[in-house]
Write a protein that holds these residues in place. Structure first.
Motif, mmCIF file in Angstrom:
data_model
loop_
_atom_site.group_PDB
_atom_site.id
_atom_site.type_symbol
_atom_site.label_atom_id
_atom_site.label_comp_id
_atom_site.label_asym_id
_atom_site.label_seq_id
_atom_site.Cartn_x
_atom_site.Cartn_y
_atom_site.Cartn_z
ATOM 1 N N UNK A 1 -7.827 -57.645 54.955
ATOM 2 C CA UNK A 1 -7.843 -58.428 53.723
ATOM 3 C C UNK A 1 -7.533 -59.877 54.059
ATOM 4 N N UNK A 2 -8.249 -60.788 53.429
ATOM 5 C CA UNK A 2 -7.958 -62.219 53.526
ATOM 6 C C UNK A 2 -7.190 -62.562 52.263
ATOM 7 N N UNK A 3 -5.947 -63.016 52.445
ATOM 8 C CA UNK A 3 -5.103 -63.275 51.284
ATOM 9 C C UNK A 3 -4.706 -64.746 51.223
ATOM 10 N N UNK A 4 -4.414 -65.188 50.014
ATOM 11 C CA UNK A 4 -3.991 -66.567 49.770
ATOM 12 C C UNK A 4 -2.602 -66.533 49.139
ATOM 13 N N UNK A 5 -1.704 -67.323 49.699
ATOM 14 C CA UNK A 5 -0.346 -67.401 49.173
ATOM 15 C C UNK A 5 -0.308 -68.444 48.061
ATOM 16 N N UNK A 6 0.195 -68.041 46.895
ATOM 17 C CA UNK A 6 0.281 -68.927 45.734
ATOM 18 C C UNK A 6 1.738 -68.985 45.286
ATOM 19 N N UNK A 7 2.283 -70.204 45.167
ATOM 20 C CA UNK A 7 3.651 -70.380 44.695
ATOM 21 C C UNK A 7 3.605 -71.071 43.335
ATOM 22 N N UNK A 8 4.096 -70.358 42.306
ATOM 23 C CA UNK A 8 4.129 -70.890 40.941
ATOM 24 C C UNK A 8 5.553 -70.745 40.424
ATOM 25 N N UNK B 1 8.463 -71.373 41.706
ATOM 26 C CA UNK B 1 9.323 -70.755 42.722
ATOM 27 C C UNK B 1 9.091 -69.250 42.887
ATOM 28 N N UNK B 2 7.999 -68.735 42.358
ATOM 29 C CA UNK B 2 7.629 -67.331 42.548
ATOM 30 C C UNK B 2 6.426 -67.287 43.489
ATOM 31 N N UNK B 3 6.488 -66.406 44.464
ATOM 32 C CA UNK B 3 5.408 -66.271 45.430
ATOM 33 C C UNK B 3 4.513 -65.106 45.044
ATOM 34 N N UNK B 4 3.221 -65.386 44.992
ATOM 35 C CA UNK B 4 2.233 -64.350 44.717
ATOM 36 C C UNK B 4 1.176 -64.402 45.805
ATOM 37 N N UNK B 5 0.518 -63.283 46.018
ATOM 38 C CA UNK B 5 -0.558 -63.216 46.987
ATOM 39 C C UNK B 5 -1.825 -62.744 46.284
ATOM 40 N N UNK B 6 -2.902 -63.479 46.520
ATOM 41 C CA UNK B 6 -4.180 -63.156 45.900
ATOM 42 C C UNK B 6 -5.160 -62.748 46.999
ATOM 43 N N UNK B 7 -5.865 -61.637 46.805
ATOM 44 C CA UNK B 7 -6.862 -61.190 47.772
ATOM 45 C C UNK B 7 -8.120 -62.023 47.563
ATOM 46 N N UNK B 8 -8.487 -62.794 48.598
ATOM 47 C CA UNK B 8 -9.680 -63.641 48.511
ATOM 48 C C UNK B 8 -10.930 -62.909 48.957
ATOM 49 N N UNK B 9 -10.788 -62.020 49.969
ATOM 50 C CA UNK B 9 -11.954 -61.316 50.485
ATOM 51 C C UNK B 9 -11.509 -60.106 51.302
ATOM 52 N N UNK B 10 -12.457 -59.225 51.542
ATOM 53 C CA UNK B 10 -12.254 -58.060 52.392
ATOM 54 C C UNK B 10 -13.210 -58.192 53.578
ATOM 55 N N UNK B 11 -12.695 -57.930 54.784
ATOM 56 C CA UNK B 11 -13.514 -57.985 55.998
ATOM 57 C C UNK B 11 -13.707 -56.554 56.487
#
Length: 111
Positions: free
Chosen positions: A71-78, A80-90
């Motif tokens: 999985x290609x994931x993107x770290x998002x901080x909103x 002071x909360x950290x979230x991870x979004x799946x951008x793509x699957x390899x």
């Protein structure tokens, strides 16, 4: 190397592929816009195998299914909360392990 791919899975998540090359690619010029094009990737071979054109060279490859998808994931901080979004699957890689073949378009006659 980033490639545009319009394939998505059943959840609408894009499917990407890894490009694996044996050796080193040296680019002659840096593009001022920040986007550098290294070559062209085609699937016009009779067998549907990938063909990579780099400058005046052609590399023939094959498509290999990965044993374990990644999985290609993107770290998002909103706030002071950290979230991870799946951008793509390899799920596959394009393997180019043979030596490049030169493209010869016109051979000059003796002058």
């Amino acid at each position: 190397m980033q490639m545009r791919n319009k394939t998505t899975d059943e959840n609408g998540i894009p499917e990407w592929a890894i490009v694996e090359l044996q050796g080193l690619i040296q680019l002659k010029k840096e593009n001022p816009s920040g986007v550098t094009v290294a070559g062209d990737l085609h699937y016009f071979n009779r067998n549907g195998h990938p063909v990579l054109i780099l400058g005046h060279h052609v590399l023939n490859g094959k498509e290999v299914k990965l044993e374990h998808p990644m999985a290609v994931i993107e770290k998002i901080i909103i706030d002071e909360k950290t979230q991870y979004k799946v951008k793509a699957i390899v799920k596959k890689k394009l393997l180019f392990k043979s030596r490049p073949k030169p493209i010869i378009s016109n051979v000059a006659d003796k002058v």
